[in-house]
Write a protein that holds these residues in place. Structure first.
Motif, PDB file in Angstrom:
ATOM      1  N   LYS A  89       0.841  -1.195   0.000  1.00  0.00           N
ATOM      2  CA  LYS A  89       0.000   0.000   0.000  1.00  0.00           C
ATOM      3  C   LYS A  89       0.883   1.255   0.000  1.00  0.00           C
ATOM      4  CE  LYS A  89      -3.371   2.484   2.832  1.00  0.00           C
ATOM      5  NZ  LYS A  89      -4.075   2.534   4.115  1.00  0.00           N
ATOM      6  N   ASN A  90       0.567   2.187  -0.906  1.00  0.00           N
ATOM      7  CA  ASN A  90       1.270   3.490  -0.975  1.00  0.00           C
ATOM      8  C   ASN A  90       2.785   3.331  -0.951  1.00  0.00           C
ATOM      9  OD1 ASN A  90      -1.327   4.435  -0.833  1.00  0.00           O
ATOM     10  ND2 ASN A  90      -1.141   5.360   1.172  1.00  0.00           N
ATOM     11  N   TYR A  91       3.299   2.389  -1.714  1.00  0.00           N
ATOM     12  CA  TYR A  91       4.736   2.089  -1.639  1.00  0.00           C
ATOM     13  C   TYR A  91       5.591   3.271  -2.076  1.00  0.00           C
ATOM     14  CZ  TYR A  91       5.721   1.360  -6.639  1.00  0.00           C
ATOM     15  OH  TYR A  91       5.924   1.542  -7.981  1.00  0.00           O
ATOM     16  N   ARG A  92       5.063   4.121  -2.983  1.00  0.00           N
ATOM     17  CA  ARG A  92       5.840   5.286  -3.418  1.00  0.00           C
ATOM     18  C   ARG A  92       6.048   6.252  -2.251  1.00  0.00           C
ATOM     19  NH1 ARG A  92       8.883   4.489  -7.018  1.00  0.00           N
ATOM     20  NH2 ARG A  92       9.987   5.759  -5.524  1.00  0.00           N
ATOM     21  N   GLN A  93       4.998   6.447  -1.465  1.00  0.00           N
ATOM     22  CA  GLN A  93       5.091   7.316  -0.285  1.00  0.00           C
ATOM     23  C   GLN A  93       6.130   6.762   0.696  1.00  0.00           C
ATOM     24  OE1 GLN A  93       1.354   7.706   1.814  1.00  0.00           O
ATOM     25  NE2 GLN A  93       2.303   8.838   3.495  1.00  0.00           N
ATOM     26  N   LEU A  94       6.141   5.455   0.844  1.00  0.00           N
ATOM     27  CA  LEU A  94       7.106   4.789   1.726  1.00  0.00           C
ATOM     28  C   LEU A  94       8.534   5.037   1.233  1.00  0.00           C
ATOM     29  CD1 LEU A  94       7.666   2.711   4.032  1.00  0.00           C
ATOM     30  CD2 LEU A  94       7.324   0.928   2.360  1.00  0.00           C
ATOM     31  N   LEU A  95       8.764   4.792  -0.058  1.00  0.00           N
ATOM     32  CA  LEU A  95      10.113   4.942  -0.609  1.00  0.00           C
ATOM     33  C   LEU A  95      10.565   6.398  -0.642  1.00  0.00           C
ATOM     34  CD1 LEU A  95       9.933   2.415  -3.590  1.00  0.00           C
ATOM     35  CD2 LEU A  95      11.251   2.159  -1.495  1.00  0.00           C
ATOM     36  N   ASP A  96       9.626   7.328  -0.819  1.00  0.00           N
ATOM     37  CA  ASP A  96       9.986   8.746  -0.917  1.00  0.00           C
ATOM     38  C   ASP A  96      10.310   9.361   0.445  1.00  0.00           C
ATOM     39  OD1 ASP A  96       9.580   8.583  -3.624  1.00  0.00           O
ATOM     40  OD2 ASP A  96       7.623   9.581  -3.613  1.00  0.00           O
ATOM     41  N   ASN A  97       9.785   8.771   1.527  1.00  0.00           N
ATOM     42  CA  ASN A  97       9.900   9.421   2.839  1.00  0.00           C
ATOM     43  C   ASN A  97      10.732   8.675   3.875  1.00  0.00           C
ATOM     44  OD1 ASN A  97       8.070  11.867   2.620  1.00  0.00           O
ATOM     45  ND2 ASN A  97       6.750  10.236   1.838  1.00  0.00           N
ATOM     46  N   TYR A  98      11.070   7.417   3.602  1.00  0.00           N
ATOM     47  CA  TYR A  98      11.789   6.623   4.604  1.00  0.00           C
ATOM     48  C   TYR A  98      12.940   5.863   3.963  1.00  0.00           C
ATOM     49  CZ  TYR A  98       7.664   7.659   7.349  1.00  0.00           C
ATOM     50  OH  TYR A  98       6.654   8.317   7.997  1.00  0.00           O
ATOM     51  N   ALA A  99      14.057   5.805   4.693  1.00  0.00           N
ATOM     52  CA  ALA A  99      15.171   4.967   4.244  1.00  0.00           C
ATOM     53  C   ALA A  99      14.821   3.507   4.519  1.00  0.00           C
ATOM     54  CB  ALA A  99      16.444   5.351   4.991  1.00  0.00           C
TER      55      ALA A  99
END
Length: 195
Positions: free
Chosen positions: A121-131
């Motif tokens: 879910k929302n993997y782009r948000q995850l990759l854009d905001n967290y290492a």
């Protein structure tokens, strides 16, 4: 006086049950990377896994707490127990970031899980905001970081799985040394996974 943000690695899992392989990875991440602490985040229900073989979440939490009890840089979190189910990593991260705004959170995962991240879910948000710190698993080389801030960590791996441990218990075989000793004793006394 200004306190520097702590860098906390979040190691998500069902921990069904927690085993020595989990502990080696968590401890390695805590002492061999720039992380200050590692939290084992016990998931009540992983949306990509069947819940039929899951031991009660409070039992799994207790076993994980027993496993880390003498290690100051490891702790166990039940944060997902109070969040909507099934648990999605991005929702947990959003909640933790709001609750602990001075901390920096990093996701720890195996390369096998990382290969599936586009299904999250929302993997782009995850990759854009967290290492993301990815430990390599044989046969699952990371060839695409999907544009994320990804660090590959060469952690020592044990070829142990929770599903094998559950099967061996049902077959009446010993699992000693595959889980921390105090966890093994407690599981034996309480007949976990026997039926």
């Amino acid at each position: 006086m200004y306190l520097a943000a702590m860098k906390i690695g979040l190691y998500f899992g069902s921990f069904n049950p927690v085993h020595t392989g989990h502990m080696i990875i968590a401890n390695f991440m805590a002492y061999h990377t720039d992380l200050d602490k590692v939290w084992l985040v016990v998931s009540p229900h992983n949306p990509l896994k069947s819940s039929s073989t899951l031991l009660n979440e409070h039992h799994r939490l207790h076993l994980a707490e027993m496993a880390v009890q003498d290690e100051p840089r490891l702790r166990v979190s039940n944060i997902e127990f109070s969040l909507p189910r099934p648990s999605f990593t991005i929702d947990t991260l959003t909640y933790l970031t709001e609750k602990f705004p001075t901390q920096e959170f990093v996701v720890i995962m195996g390369s096998d899980s990382f290969q599936n991240i586009p299904r999250w879910k929302n993997y782009r948000q995850l990759l854009d905001n967290y290492a993301i710190y990815v430990y390599s698993r044989p046969g699952h080389e990371v060839t695409d970081t999907f544009g994320g801030n990804v660090t590959i960590v060469d952690a020592p791996l044990l070829d142990i799985s929770s599903s094998n441990i559950r099967r061996w218990i049902q077959e009446g075989k010993s699992i000693r040394y595959m889980v921390p000793d105090n966890v093994w004793k407690y599981m034996s006394e309480n007949n976990y996974y026997k039926s």
